[in-house]
Structures are given as structure tokens and as C-alpha cells.
Scaffold this motif. Structure first.
Motif, PDB file in Angstrom:
ATOM      1  N   CYS A   1       0.837  -1.196   0.000  1.00  0.00           N
ATOM      2  CA  CYS A   1       0.000   0.000   0.000  1.00  0.00           C
ATOM      3  C   CYS A   1       0.873   1.246   0.000  1.00  0.00           C
ATOM      4  CB  CYS A   1      -0.896  -0.020   1.248  1.00  0.00           C
ATOM      5  SG  CYS A   1      -1.823   1.503   1.560  1.00  0.00           S
TER       6      CYS A   1
ATOM      7  N   LEU B   1     -14.238   4.749  -3.610  1.00  0.00           N
ATOM      8  CA  LEU B   1     -13.393   3.790  -4.305  1.00  0.00           C
ATOM      9  C   LEU B   1     -13.388   4.181  -5.774  1.00  0.00           C
ATOM     10  CD1 LEU B   1     -11.872   0.978  -4.332  1.00  0.00           C
ATOM     11  CD2 LEU B   1     -14.108  -0.010  -4.892  1.00  0.00           C
TER      12      LEU B   1
ATOM     13  N   GLY C   1     -11.157   3.887  -9.671  1.00  0.00           N
ATOM     14  CA  GLY C   1     -10.093   3.196 -10.373  1.00  0.00           C
ATOM     15  C   GLY C   1     -10.400   2.930 -11.829  1.00  0.00           C
TER      16      GLY C   1
ATOM     17  N   SER D   1      -9.755  -0.526 -13.858  1.00  0.00           N
ATOM     18  CA  SER D   1      -9.243  -1.893 -13.847  1.00  0.00           C
ATOM     19  C   SER D   1      -9.139  -2.457 -15.255  1.00  0.00           C
ATOM     20  CB  SER D   1     -10.177  -2.782 -13.019  1.00  0.00           C
ATOM     21  OG  SER D   1      -9.785  -4.138 -13.095  1.00  0.00           O
TER      22      SER D   1
ATOM     23  N   ARG E   1      -6.571  -4.868   3.044  1.00  0.00           N
ATOM     24  CA  ARG E   1      -6.788  -4.448   1.658  1.00  0.00           C
ATOM     25  C   ARG E   1      -8.045  -3.603   1.468  1.00  0.00           C
ATOM     26  NH1 ARG E   1      -5.315  -9.502  -2.402  1.00  0.00           N
ATOM     27  NH2 ARG E   1      -3.128  -9.770  -1.744  1.00  0.00           N
TER      28      ARG E   1
ATOM     29  N   TYR F   1      -9.640  -3.026  -2.163  1.00  0.00           N
ATOM     30  CA  TYR F   1      -8.681  -3.422  -3.190  1.00  0.00           C
ATOM     31  C   TYR F   1      -8.758  -4.931  -3.422  1.00  0.00           C
ATOM     32  CZ  TYR F   1      -4.323  -5.060  -5.193  1.00  0.00           C
ATOM     33  OH  TYR F   1      -3.411  -5.726  -5.975  1.00  0.00           O
TER      34      TYR F   1
ATOM     35  N   THR G   1     -11.323  -5.046  -8.566  1.00  0.00           N
ATOM     36  CA  THR G   1     -10.909  -3.696  -8.174  1.00  0.00           C
ATOM     37  C   THR G   1      -9.397  -3.617  -7.974  1.00  0.00           C
ATOM     38  OG1 THR G   1     -11.511  -4.243  -5.888  1.00  0.00           O
ATOM     39  CG2 THR G   1     -13.089  -2.980  -7.171  1.00  0.00           C
ATOM     40  N   ILE G   2      -8.674  -3.743  -9.091  1.00  0.00           N
ATOM     41  CA  ILE G   2      -7.254  -3.435  -9.129  1.00  0.00           C
ATOM     42  C   ILE G   2      -7.094  -2.100  -9.853  1.00  0.00           C
ATOM     43  CG2 ILE G   2      -6.437  -5.795  -8.947  1.00  0.00           C
ATOM     44  CD1 ILE G   2      -6.217  -5.912 -11.982  1.00  0.00           C
TER      45      ILE G   2
ATOM     46  N   SER H   1      -6.754   0.718  -8.367  1.00  0.00           N
ATOM     47  CA  SER H   1      -7.793   1.460  -7.670  1.00  0.00           C
ATOM     48  C   SER H   1      -7.216   2.175  -6.460  1.00  0.00           C
ATOM     49  CB  SER H   1      -8.921   0.521  -7.222  1.00  0.00           C
ATOM     50  OG  SER H   1      -8.435  -0.430  -6.284  1.00  0.00           O
TER      51      SER H   1
ATOM     52  N   GLU I   1      -8.692   4.261  -2.611  1.00  0.00           N
ATOM     53  CA  GLU I   1      -9.746   4.773  -1.744  1.00  0.00           C
ATOM     54  C   GLU I   1      -9.366   6.203  -1.372  1.00  0.00           C
ATOM     55  OE1 GLU I   1     -10.895   2.290   1.532  1.00  0.00           O
ATOM     56  OE2 GLU I   1     -10.691   0.459   0.351  1.00  0.00           O
TER      57      GLU I   1
ATOM     58  N   PHE J   1      -3.174   0.468  -3.650  1.00  0.00           N
ATOM     59  CA  PHE J   1      -2.608  -0.863  -3.489  1.00  0.00           C
ATOM     60  C   PHE J   1      -2.146  -1.379  -4.846  1.00  0.00           C
ATOM     61  CE2 PHE J   1      -5.041  -0.701   0.391  1.00  0.00           C
ATOM     62  CZ  PHE J   1      -4.360  -1.534   1.283  1.00  0.00           C
TER      63      PHE J   1
END
Length: 398
Positions: A148, A191, A193, A195, A328, A331, A349-350, A352, A354, A363
Motif C-alpha cells: 500500500c 473507491l 479506479g 481496472s 486491503r 482493493y 478492483t485493481i 484502484s 480509496e 494498493f
């Protein structure tokens, strides 16, 4: 003569308009399939023991009975099987075609004040060595270890601009923003991101999963990237890592499908920062009307795949709990939507983060197998951080 909600023509929106209309608290999701923006909260979906699909089916039936047109369940579920979830039936849903005309604002550089790695680089590579010892003993075949970065900005991070930059950088990605505010948060938490990995999608009786495992950084130099793609295609380490994920995804989907097509060899797909081994698995459902066969039901059955956890799953979860010092959260969980008919789309949720006021938690993980090199796995996480760091104007901090 009245026209039912399902017979009314849908409003036509541009993806850029939906993105411009997004505000924190809304739910946004886009992919090559299209864009969705949801606002308001008709009902919150709550489920015990991770049985979200059944609770979602009940909530969707109730929403339809209450007159919500074309209701969906949308939101995110965390990494751990019993993790937190933020799922709801929105009051209003707008849809558009896939984003292709997004003009994103430029990233503001120099706005990140502090960066705290958890764990530090030395601790992370030590964790990889300890994971390799477990693999050598035969305790597990693969484990994904994440680290992280906690960033503190000079001012609150404006999520709509961050989301727009992510979509603009890679319109084909599974881009998302979901409110995941929890009790005790000092400000709203989002959240957000982009992906590259589809967990599962469903249209009628057709399902698609696209697991990714085995990666190489993208250089931006055409000749060097050709070399990296060729090495990735032939890498025994990466092919083995990919095979664990593909085998499990195929096995799980096989429980629900009468036909399943699993390509014999992976392809290589690219994002602006990475190359990934990719296998697109397609199937035909045996019982599409079963809530367990909804897009969310299938996503629950698949999650977490070896691409973000490891193999076997129980041993990998135990290793992650022991070797990763930071929870995590969302993540490596899943984010997406499911409609009343069971159709929908869920991504892993990669890539990504918060975001809560001035704090951003990123992460990135790497799959550890017998041939892994700790320094190389650390470098892989650095490359994966680049998607969010670039959008934040802080690409040099990893």
C-alpha cells in the motif's frame, strides 16, 4: 393505453455527459460495453455471510414492484470473503455508449505532500521471500502479495477530476467510482479506479470472464515493448501463474454452464502502463433464471480468483493475512452492477484507490510462484501503481 417501464425508450446520453455529471456519492461504471451513472438510494442491499446475490434479487424485485424503472444493484464488495460491501439499488440510472469522447483535465503535479509505504520496500521483499519458503514447503502454489501507498495531498482530492483522467487515459478500462463511506470515516470515502480485469459479465445466457495473471511493465518504446511481449508469452513463471487462475475460473463457471470455451493459450493485452497475459473464457448458462446465475451471483462464486489471491485459496488467504500488514479494504474486491434480468458486469478492483478527503490509499500486488524474484515482484508493484499515480500527478513517488 399506458406503456410499461420496460417498453419506454431509454434516454440517450453521451458517455462524456455522464462522466461530467458524476459527483461523489454517485456510482459510475464504464467499459467497452457502455457507461452507467446511478444516483440516489432507493434501497440498501444487506446480506449476511456474503450472500449478496440472493439479497440483491429480493431488493430488485421489491424495487420493480415499487415502480423503479429498470432497477439495478450497483456498488462494490471488499477483498475478503466476509468483507465489507457497499451495494444499493439506486433511485435513478442513466446509461450511455462506451466512453470514446472524453476530454480529461490534466493532472496537477506537486499536490502530494507525504507518501507512506505499507510495508516498506525492504519489508515487502522480505515478505516475498517468506512466501517463497511456504511455496517451497508445498503449503501453496501461488500467493498474491500486495503493498500500500498512503498519500496525503495538500488539499482534498477532487474525485470527479481523478475519475475523468482515468477514463481519458484508458477508455476501454473498467472505470469506476463507488461510495464506500463507513462509520467512523472523517469524510466521504470513494473507491475509484480503472481496472483492466473483467471478473464476469452476463448477457442473457452468455457469460464471459477474462482473468489476467502474469505481467510486464509497458515501456513506451515500441521495439522494447515487442521484446517484453515476446518474453511474457514464453515466460514459464508467468504462464504458470496464469494457468492457476484460468483453471479455477473455468472450474467455477463450469458448475453453472452447459457449454464453456477456454482457449488453450493466453493472449497478451496492454494498458497504458502494463502488459498482461489474458484468457477470455465464454460460456452458456444452464439456468439463467436462478439468482445464483445472475452476474452478481457468478461474481460471488468466482471471487477471489487466484489472480488476486492465490492457490489454493485457503492457504493463500492465510498467507496474505500473515504477510500483509495493511488490510486491503476494497482493493482486489469487485465492483459493478446487476439488473433485474440478471445481466450485468463486474470487474476486479485493481488499479484502484480509496479517497477520503486529503488521503489516498493505493494498493498494488504481484503474484508469487516458485520462480519469483523478490526484486522483480517489487518492481512489478511499482509499475502497477503508475496508473493511479499518473492520474494524481505523482508518478515519481513509487
Amino acid at each position: 393505453m399506458s406503456i410499461s417501464a420496460l417498453e419506454r425508450p431509454r434516454p440517450v446520453h453521451r458517455a462524456a455527459d455522464l462522466l461530467a455529471a458524476y459527483l461523489p456519492g454517485s456510482f459510475y461504471f464504464s467499459s467497452a460495453r457502455g457507461a452507467l451513472l446511478a444516483d440516489g438510494e432507493h434501497a440498501r442491499v444487506r446480506a449476511g455471510n456474503g450472500a449478496h446475490a440472493l439479497a440483491a434479487a429480493d431488493a430488485l424485485d421489491a424495487a420493480a414492484a415499487a415502480g423503479i424503472p429498470e432497477p439495478v444493484v450497483a456498488g462494490a464488495v471488499g477483498f475478503h470473503p466476509a468483507a465489507q460491501a457497499a451495494l444499493l439499488v439506486p433511485s435513478v440510472v442513466r446509461r450511455a455508449d462506451a466512453p470514446t469522447d472524453v476530454r480529461a483535465p490534466g493532472a496537477e503535479s506537486g499536490t502530494v505532500r507525504t507518501v507512506t509505504p505499507r510495508p516498506g520496500t525492504a519489508q515487502y521483499t522480505d515478505g516475498v521471500r517468506r512466501a517463497l519458503e511456504r511455496i517451497g514447503r508445498g503449503d501453496l502454489s501461488k500467493v498474491v502479495l500486495a503493498r500500500c501507498l498512503e498519500l496525503t495531498a495538500e488539499a482534498p482530492v477532487w474525485v470527479p477530476a481523478l475519475l475523468a483522467r482515468l477514463v481519458g487515459a484508458d477508455p476501454a478500462a473498467y472505470a469506476f467510482a463507488a461510495d464506500v463511506t463507513a462509520p467512523g470515516d472523517p469524510a466521504p470515502r470513494t473507491l475509484v479506479g480503472a481496472s483492466p480485469e473483467l471478473l464476469v459479465s452476463r448477457r442473457g445466457a452468455t457469460v464471459v470472464a477474462n482473468p489476467l495473471a502474469g505481467s510486464a511493465p509497458r515501456s513506451g518504446d515500441e521495439a522494447l515493448d515487442r521484446e517484453r511481449i515476446a518474453r511474457l508469452r514464453e515466460s514459464a513463471k508467468d504462464l504458470a501463474e496464469h494457468a492457476y487462475t484460468t483453471a479455477q475460473v473455468a472450474e467455477v463457471l463450469g458448475r453453472f454452464c452447459v457449454d464453456l470455451d477456454v482457449p488453450a493459450q493466453p493472449e497478451v493485452i496492454g494498458t497504458p502502463t502494463m502488459w498482461h497475459l489474458s484468457t477470455r473464457i465464454t460460456g452458456r448458462l444452464a439456468a439463467p433464471a436462478d439468482p445464483a446465475c445472475s452476474a452478481l451471483g457468478l461474481a460471488e462464486a468466482l471471487h477471489p480468483t487466484p489472480a488476486v489471491c492465490g492457490a489454493p485459496g485457503t492457504g493463500a488467504l492465510a498467507a496474505i493475512a500473515d504477510l500483509e500488514p495493511e488490510d486491503r479494504g476494497y482493493y482486489a474486491g469487485m465492483v459493478g452492477w446487476t439488473g433485474l434480468d440478471g445481466d450485468g458486469e463486474w470487474a476486479v478492483t485493481i488499479r484502484s484507490a480509496e479517497v477520503c478527503d486529503r488521503t489516498v490509499r493505493l494498493f498494488a500486488g504481484a503474484g508469487i510462484v516458485a520462480d519469483s524474484d523478490p526484486a522483480a515482484e517489487l518492481a512489478e508493484t511499482c509499475a502497477k501503481f503508475r496508473t493511479l499515480l499518473r492520474a494524481l500527478g505523482a508518478e515519481d513517488v513509487a
